[in-house]
Every structure is written in structure tokens, then in C-alpha cells.
Enzyme design. Sequence first.
Site, PDB file in Angstrom:
ATOM      1  CB  THR A  43      32.669  27.629  14.644  1.00 17.29           C
ATOM      2  OG1 THR A  43      33.054  28.238  13.468  1.00 17.29           O
ATOM      3  CG2 THR A  43      31.521  28.378  15.431  1.00 17.29           C
ATOM      4  CG  ASP A  69      35.087  36.054  -0.336  1.00 16.95           C
ATOM      5  OD1 ASP A  69      34.925  37.035   0.158  1.00 16.95           O
ATOM      6  OD2 ASP A  69      36.412  35.630  -1.280  1.00 16.95           O
ATOM      7  CG  HIS A  73      28.314  31.710   0.945  1.00 16.03           C
ATOM      8  ND1 HIS A  73      27.784  31.571   0.206  1.00 16.03           N
ATOM      9  CD2 HIS A  73      27.679  30.284   1.127  1.00 16.03           C
ATOM     10  CE1 HIS A  73      27.027  30.826  -0.166  1.00 16.03           C
ATOM     11  NE2 HIS A  73      26.395  29.934   0.610  1.00 16.03           N
ATOM     12  CB  THR A  95      42.115  33.810  -0.042  1.00 15.21           C
ATOM     13  OG1 THR A  95      42.833  31.594   0.900  1.00 15.21           O
ATOM     14  CG2 THR A  95      43.589  33.583  -0.834  1.00 15.21           C
ATOM     15  CD  GLU A 275      31.947  27.822   0.624  1.00 15.49           C
ATOM     16  OE1 GLU A 275      31.718  26.941   0.367  1.00 15.49           O
ATOM     17  OE2 GLU A 275      33.349  28.455   0.630  1.00 15.49           O
TER      18      GLU A 275
END
Length: 303
Positions: A43, A69, A73, A95, A275
Site C-alpha cells: 500500500t 503503531d 491503528h 518505532t 495519530e
Amino acid sequence: MAGFTHSVLLYNAKAGASTLDAVMGQAVPHLAASSKTLELIKTDSPEEMESVCRSAAERADALFVAGGDGTVHLAARILSSIDTPPPLGILPSGTCNDFARTMNIPLYLDEAASKLSQGQLQEVDTATINDGTFLNFAGIGLVTDASVNIDPHLKERYGKLSYFMSAMQTMRQSEPFNVSLTIDGQSYDEEAVLVLAMNGKSIGTHLFPMQNIDPADGLLDVFIIQSSSFAAIREWFSLSKPHLTAEDLEHIIHLQGREIDIRTNAPMDIDTDGEIYMQTPASIRVQPGKLNLLVPKEEDIFT
């Protein structure tokens, strides 16, 4: 767990050459060995990731996601909106990899792929927040400011250390704000520098091994840190003490609940799993056992 009939591996094309080489060279052989067919999908954007994740969920009996992450998410947000989503396997290549840490998933790709392809299923909660979903945490205040203040060049150079550096700088500049919370019908009006609703127990690689933080208990753990004083910071890092109770805390309020509403005097940015794309007010609701997560077998966790 038996092998998979059709598994799908999603990975981010922008992850960098070394990460992509690791995914192909270390993770794919283990997944291929445990799958009759293995489909690899690259993607190029978050939007494509969401679209591909939704379509792959219709045909896969196991969906693996290689990423950090933010990628996890996105996958959790899409799978949580599906009535019967396939099991999710997290291959940590970011990370911090915070939810992987919570679930004792190895942080090396070859080991993670090996353990998960032969692992077991565990139901885990997710939580809706306004029009979104989070898997690990939602927070306002210091956690959001620290994410915004991270220097991308330092992040590339120092990795997870950059989060600690940003957090230290943000703490020195933090100002308390007024926050009103309603948790399962009970109201609280507090002054805070940080409010967290946690489903997992790792943020920025800092693990909180409190016994009552459990991503499968149908509850969220709410932490309100009232100041950025040295005493409050020391108390925050003492949360790992095994016999610590809410009554022992002087600068931090710890609560639990299923339905949480957060209001602030002015809109504040909300960090969900790292985010930032929404603001307060926030309405949070637990979705008990919403996802089936592939995790290592119990006897493999410490081997």
C-alpha cells in the site's frame, strides 16, 4: 493453531528499503509455510491501506499487518467496523510498536512471524471515539504535544529515543488545563496536564505492568496527571510497582470505565494510538472482545 487457508500480508511501501527487505526476507517465509496461499499487498497511502484492508478482510482467514503503531491503528479501525473480522497478526516494524509490546509479540520480524504463524487467538477490546476507533490509547495534553513536537530528523536518527526527548521538552513547557470527565455516569472536574484513556499498557515504549490494565477486560484505564512537577513525573514512573493502588497516588488520578466523555473549555487535539486527527469533546465507548488477535502461545512468551 492450525495453518491458514488464505492469509494476507499488508505492508507499507513507504517504510524504507531496509524494512521492506526485512519483511520479505524474515517474515514472509514463516507466513508462507503456515498458509496454503499467502497474498502480499503493498500500500502507498493510508487511504489505500484502509481500502485494501477492508477488501482483504472479506477473503482472508488471517490478516497480517507489517508496520508501526499508525499502521496497526488503521487496521484496527477498519476491522472493528466489520461484524466478523478475520484474526489480526501484528508484525511490528515501526518505532515504538506499543500494542505489540502489550501483547508480548516479539519485536524482531522473523521471531514475530514465527510465533504468530504458530500462535493462538486472543480476543481484545477496542474503543470507539467520536467517529474513530483506537486500540491502544487516546489522550490529550502532554501526550499530544509530545507527538507534535517530535523533530522528524531526530526521529529518523534516534528512533524511540526521540519520543523521550520530545516528552522531556514538552513537560518543561506544559500548562495545566481544565477538563470535565464523565465516566460511567460519574462526573469529575479536574485540572490536568495529561488525560489518558488506555486499553493497552505501553506508550512511547514505556510499559506499565499494572495488573488491572488489561486489553481484554472490557474496561479502559483513565489516568489524569495533575501537574508536570518532579513529584508527579516520579509518581508516573512508579506506576509499575506491583502493589500500587489508586489510594497511593497523590498527583495522578486512576479510574476505570466503559463509557467516557471528555470535555475541555476549548477544543484540544486528541492523540489516538499516535495519530492526531480529531479534537475534544470526545465520546469514548469500549467494544469488548471486538478483535481476534494472533499472539504467541503462552509457553512461547518467555522463550
